[in-house]
Write a protein that holds these residues in place. Sequence first.
Motif, PDB file in Angstrom:
ATOM      1  N   TYR A  72       4.948  -9.399 -37.712  1.00 19.08           N
ATOM      2  CA  TYR A  72       5.091 -10.264 -36.537  1.00 19.08           C
ATOM      3  C   TYR A  72       6.550 -10.309 -36.086  1.00 19.08           C
ATOM      4  CZ  TYR A  72       4.973 -14.508 -33.672  1.00 19.08           C
ATOM      5  OH  TYR A  72       5.105 -15.410 -32.645  1.00 19.08           O
ATOM      6  N   ARG A  73       7.463 -10.478 -37.045  1.00 18.29           N
ATOM      7  CA  ARG A  73       8.890 -10.515 -36.718  1.00 18.29           C
ATOM      8  C   ARG A  73       9.364  -9.143 -36.229  1.00 18.29           C
ATOM      9  NH1 ARG A  73      11.323 -15.093 -38.756  1.00 18.29           N
ATOM     10  NH2 ARG A  73      13.379 -14.151 -38.621  1.00 18.29           N
ATOM     11  N   ARG A 123       8.322  -8.613 -32.674  1.00 17.62           N
ATOM     12  CA  ARG A 123       9.035  -9.520 -31.763  1.00 17.62           C
ATOM     13  C   ARG A 123      10.422  -8.977 -31.456  1.00 17.62           C
ATOM     14  NH1 ARG A 123       9.151 -15.774 -32.973  1.00 17.62           N
ATOM     15  NH2 ARG A 123      10.262 -15.650 -31.006  1.00 17.62           N
ATOM     16  N   PRO A 179       9.681  -5.439 -28.975  1.00 15.11           N
ATOM     17  CA  PRO A 179       8.454  -5.728 -28.212  1.00 15.11           C
ATOM     18  C   PRO A 179       7.867  -4.531 -27.476  1.00 15.11           C
ATOM     19  CG  PRO A 179      10.389  -6.600 -27.083  1.00 15.11           C
ATOM     20  CD  PRO A 179      10.857  -6.143 -28.424  1.00 15.11           C
ATOM     21  N   SER A 199       2.955 -12.313 -24.908  1.00 14.93           N
ATOM     22  CA  SER A 199       3.686 -13.568 -25.075  1.00 14.93           C
ATOM     23  C   SER A 199       3.850 -14.325 -23.769  1.00 14.93           C
ATOM     24  CB  SER A 199       5.064 -13.291 -25.682  1.00 14.93           C
ATOM     25  OG  SER A 199       5.819 -12.455 -24.831  1.00 14.93           O
TER      26      SER A 199
END
Length: 547
Positions: free
Chosen positions: A196-197, A200, A203, A233
């Motif tokens: 997930y990190r 992020r 992207p 997002s």
Amino acid sequence: MKYLIVLAVLVSACTTSSEQSFNKFSDEKLIHIYELQDNRDAKALIPFLKAKKEAHRVAAALAFASIQDSIAIPYLNQMLQIDQDELPRRAAALALGQIRHPKALGILRSAFDAEFSKLNQRYILEAIGKCGDSSTIQLFESTVYTDSLLSVGWTYGVFRLSQKGLNSEKLKARMLEFIGSEVNLQEKMLASHYLYRYYRVNPDLDKQEIKDLVNTKNASEVRERLNLILEDSEARKSEEFNRPWLTAYSASNDYEKALKIEHLDENFGNPSTFLYTISLRDTTPHIIRNAAYSKYLKLYPNKKWNMVLKGLQSGDMALQSLACYEIHALGQPKYGTEFNKVRNDLLSELQKIKTSLTLPGEAETFIDVCKAIDKLGGDKFEGYQPEFNHPIDWDFVKMIPDNQIVTISTSKGDIELRCFVNDAPGTVANFLHLVDSGYYDNKFFHRVVPQFVIQGGCPRGDGWGGLNWTQRSEFSNYQTYETGTVGIASSGLDTEGVQFFITHCPTPHLDGRYTIFARVIEGMDVVNKIEVGDKILSIRRSDSRSN
């Protein structure tokens, strides 16, 4: 008569024993160690690393997990090398990781090779990740562990590296393998958070590997986290600003109004005057005012800097912080004509705010203001360390059962928590003082982030409020953020106050950064139903239960 005397002595002894058995703080030397920790007296703690009693050595080592002073590194190194007991060595490893200093890297690597306890090695691997630098990536890339404890330690170490922005394609591939394999849930959870990190930070990377993995059987336990990677997002409910919207807005409560403002679509209608007016009106409720101000800044970037100046001049610490965020986000020195017109005014206003804020109660805005001044070329901000201002009430702590239960009654139902007085005595004592005084009655949950947390207890109802004291961070334990963990919100080390949060799911990135003081034992279904604006009707102590 002598039998009556003997009986009286026995009753007295039993009563005394009972009074001293609520928790571990019947030990006065242990209290002294915690007092030194609370006062951040690193030098006075160092001799206790060689205390005769193992529990005292453990407590002294763990104290440095909260104090985080690099002065302790050589002494913790000595403990890792020569202490004959397993628990003090484990505590030393945890503390070195929390200090997060690269000087500890060599110490930890040597300690790993010499350590015979697999559980201790697991904590050493995590500590290596916390203290690591770019060279540490290769260390983790080149190691594979078949032992389950060491594999968990490796995964924690890699995740802690990622929290420092240190990633690699090889490590990402290993994490994908973990989710697609039969490893334990803890490793899958950490792997999903790592990914997930990773996405992020990157992207624009292709997410086909996640799409291929998300619906497989082995990924079922972390599917929700993987789906967050795939979600856009920016995708959100949008609303058009028009007469029906205003009618619905007028019929809503304050928190619903704030949400409706957040959902306004920039492509439909022109809410400029509406947002401007309610942003700068002193009588607008805080939660609505904050939402309107943030939305105006987002929708009208060509008018941003004049609005930033007005936010600083508003006298409201939430708007002042929101204005500072825009300054923090500035890029290179060439900012444009509008910014250059107000730059000196911004800096002047920030200097005024800095001297007017009341500490420690308004520490969050103070920190934001200092960072903004630094960004504009003013005084360099070296960090904020609040003065010791809220000592632990040890007489109160001694009377708290080690399995104390509290019940949060909300507008959606009841949530039961078990408090961890042995792990976070100062935080639990402060929380229970507030509970006993009725402080939390009729407060609100002002923040809800799905698949993350619910947060409440703010006296302003918007997240910027607090009382004029702060308490020390307490990381001197092995607690981690699992589903239903209860932590205290803060603006940084030693700035905790009255706001608390409850996690929806494991959130390992919060470990060692926010004090854990309780966990939900009943009512997670209620936690998952809580929405922004739901009320805390009351919080009360309940009968303690056996562990």
